[in-house]
Write a protein that holds these residues in place. Structure first.
Motif, PDB file in Angstrom:
ATOM      1  N   UNK A 219       0.847  -1.191   0.000  1.00 31.91           N
ATOM      2  CA  UNK A 219       0.000   0.000   0.000  1.00 31.91           C
ATOM      3  C   UNK A 219       0.878   1.235   0.000  1.00 31.91           C
ATOM      4  N   UNK A 220       0.445   2.232  -0.758  1.00 29.77           N
ATOM      5  CA  UNK A 220       1.188   3.477  -0.823  1.00 29.77           C
ATOM      6  C   UNK A 220       0.384   4.557  -1.500  1.00 29.77           C
ATOM      7  N   UNK A 221       1.097   5.493  -2.102  1.00 31.40           N
ATOM      8  CA  UNK A 221       0.439   6.601  -2.786  1.00 31.40           C
ATOM      9  C   UNK A 221       0.988   6.689  -4.199  1.00 31.40           C
ATOM     10  N   UNK A 222       0.101   6.982  -5.130  1.00 33.24           N
ATOM     11  CA  UNK A 222       0.470   7.115  -6.539  1.00 33.24           C
ATOM     12  C   UNK A 222      -0.228   8.341  -7.088  1.00 33.24           C
ATOM     13  N   UNK A 223       0.526   9.297  -7.552  1.00 30.56           N
ATOM     14  CA  UNK A 223       0.003  10.547  -8.107  1.00 30.56           C
ATOM     15  C   UNK A 223      -1.039  11.155  -7.156  1.00 30.56           C
ATOM     16  N   UNK A 224      -0.713  11.171  -5.869  1.00 27.77           N
ATOM     17  CA  UNK A 224      -1.594  11.790  -4.886  1.00 27.77           C
ATOM     18  C   UNK A 224      -2.811  10.967  -4.502  1.00 27.77           C
ATOM     19  N   UNK A 225      -2.870   9.717  -4.936  1.00 29.73           N
ATOM     20  CA  UNK A 225      -4.013   8.852  -4.623  1.00 29.73           C
ATOM     21  C   UNK A 225      -3.530   7.636  -3.846  1.00 29.73           C
ATOM     22  N   UNK A 226      -4.433   7.114  -3.003  1.00 33.56           N
ATOM     23  CA  UNK A 226      -4.127   5.854  -2.341  1.00 33.56           C
ATOM     24  C   UNK A 226      -4.047   4.765  -3.408  1.00 33.56           C
ATOM     25  N   UNK A 227      -3.111   3.857  -3.223  1.00 32.44           N
ATOM     26  CA  UNK A 227      -2.945   2.805  -4.235  1.00 32.44           C
ATOM     27  C   UNK A 227      -2.298   1.577  -3.622  1.00 32.44           C
ATOM     28  N   UNK A 228      -2.483   0.454  -4.312  1.00 35.29           N
ATOM     29  CA  UNK A 228      -1.722  -0.754  -4.056  1.00 35.29           C
ATOM     30  C   UNK A 228      -0.750  -0.906  -5.212  1.00 35.29           C
ATOM     31  N   UNK A 229       0.384  -1.511  -4.921  1.00 36.63           N
ATOM     32  CA  UNK A 229       1.347  -1.872  -5.939  1.00 36.63           C
ATOM     33  C   UNK A 229       1.501  -3.384  -5.894  1.00 36.63           C
TER      34      UNK A 229
ATOM     35  N   UNK B 202     -11.502   2.889  -7.828  1.00 39.69           N
ATOM     36  CA  UNK B 202     -12.552   1.952  -7.427  1.00 39.69           C
ATOM     37  C   UNK B 202     -11.987   0.551  -7.168  1.00 39.69           C
ATOM     38  N   UNK B 203     -11.061   0.111  -7.987  1.00 45.73           N
ATOM     39  CA  UNK B 203     -10.465  -1.220  -7.811  1.00 45.73           C
ATOM     40  C   UNK B 203      -9.717  -1.294  -6.484  1.00 45.73           C
ATOM     41  N   UNK B 204      -8.994  -0.251  -6.118  1.00 43.25           N
ATOM     42  CA  UNK B 204      -8.311  -0.177  -4.823  1.00 43.25           C
ATOM     43  C   UNK B 204      -9.329  -0.299  -3.693  1.00 43.25           C
ATOM     44  N   UNK B 205     -10.448   0.430  -3.810  1.00 41.21           N
ATOM     45  CA  UNK B 205     -11.465   0.396  -2.747  1.00 41.21           C
ATOM     46  C   UNK B 205     -12.113  -0.982  -2.624  1.00 41.21           C
ATOM     47  N   UNK B 206     -12.356  -1.662  -3.743  1.00 39.05           N
ATOM     48  CA  UNK B 206     -12.913  -3.015  -3.686  1.00 39.05           C
ATOM     49  C   UNK B 206     -11.910  -3.959  -3.018  1.00 39.05           C
ATOM     50  N   UNK B 207     -10.640  -3.860  -3.393  1.00 41.64           N
ATOM     51  CA  UNK B 207      -9.619  -4.706  -2.770  1.00 41.64           C
ATOM     52  C   UNK B 207      -9.541  -4.486  -1.268  1.00 41.64           C
ATOM     53  N   UNK B 208      -9.648  -3.237  -0.821  1.00 43.42           N
ATOM     54  CA  UNK B 208      -9.627  -2.937   0.620  1.00 43.42           C
ATOM     55  C   UNK B 208     -10.756  -3.680   1.334  1.00 43.42           C
ATOM     56  N   UNK B 209     -11.946  -3.691   0.742  1.00 50.38           N
ATOM     57  CA  UNK B 209     -13.086  -4.397   1.337  1.00 50.38           C
ATOM     58  C   UNK B 209     -12.812  -5.903   1.360  1.00 50.38           C
TER      59      UNK B 209
END
Length: 157
Positions: free
Chosen positions: A124-134, A143-150
């Motif tokens: 987990x980190x930040x990409x272009x100012x957005x929360x992201x997974x790598x 939206x894909x990041x948010x679904x993965x978090x759930x």
């Protein structure tokens, strides 16, 4: 509660994604790059827009078949609808499946690459100012990041 057993009927402002889970991993796709596609080249779950004459479960099944060549057969449940931040009027329903028939083969017209991804592969980190997974070279955000978090919070990953 993580999963629901019912879902909305669908309509012009609705879409569905198929979340295939197996052994603590989830199938993800990287979309082909296309002019005019706001999600061109992004990492996502197989899915797309509702069409007249189908319900949202039918949308998810159709899109998974079209994009990765397998037919979902056993529905675990449904996550509540979410909306992409760049299309807040669009409601997307994630359908979770743990059984399907066929071999995963990406449709080259829609999918550039497929991967089975586990929680351990995600940073987990930040990409272009957005929360992201790598996950390796993949950046998973929006939206894909948010679904993965759930999925992680609910113990599917």
């Amino acid at each position: 509660m993580c999963l629901e057993k019912t879902w909305p009927r669908g309509g012009p402002d609705w879409a569905a994604v198929g979340v295939l889970v197996s052994g603590g991993r989830v199938l993800m796709i990287r979309r082909v790059e296309r002019e005019g596609d706001p999600w061109s080249g992004q990492v996502a779950f197989p899915g797309g827009r509702w069409k007249p004459g189908e319900d949202l479960l039918g949308t998810a099944v159709r899109e998974v078949e079209e994009e990765v060549g397998v037919k979902p057969e056993e529905l675990i449940g449904v996550l509540p609808p979410l909306s992409p931040r760049n299309a807040p009027w669009l409601k997307v329903v994630p359908f979770l499946f743990n059984k399907w028939s066929g071999e995963v083969v990406p449709n080259p017209a829609e999918v550039r690459e497929v991967r089975w991804i586990s929680k351990e592969e995600l940073t987990e980190g930040e990409w272009v100012g957005r929360e992201a997974f790598f996950a390796g070279s993949w950046v998973i955000w929006g939206l894909t990041f948010r679904i993965l978090k759930v999925l992680i919070q609910c113990g599917f990953l």
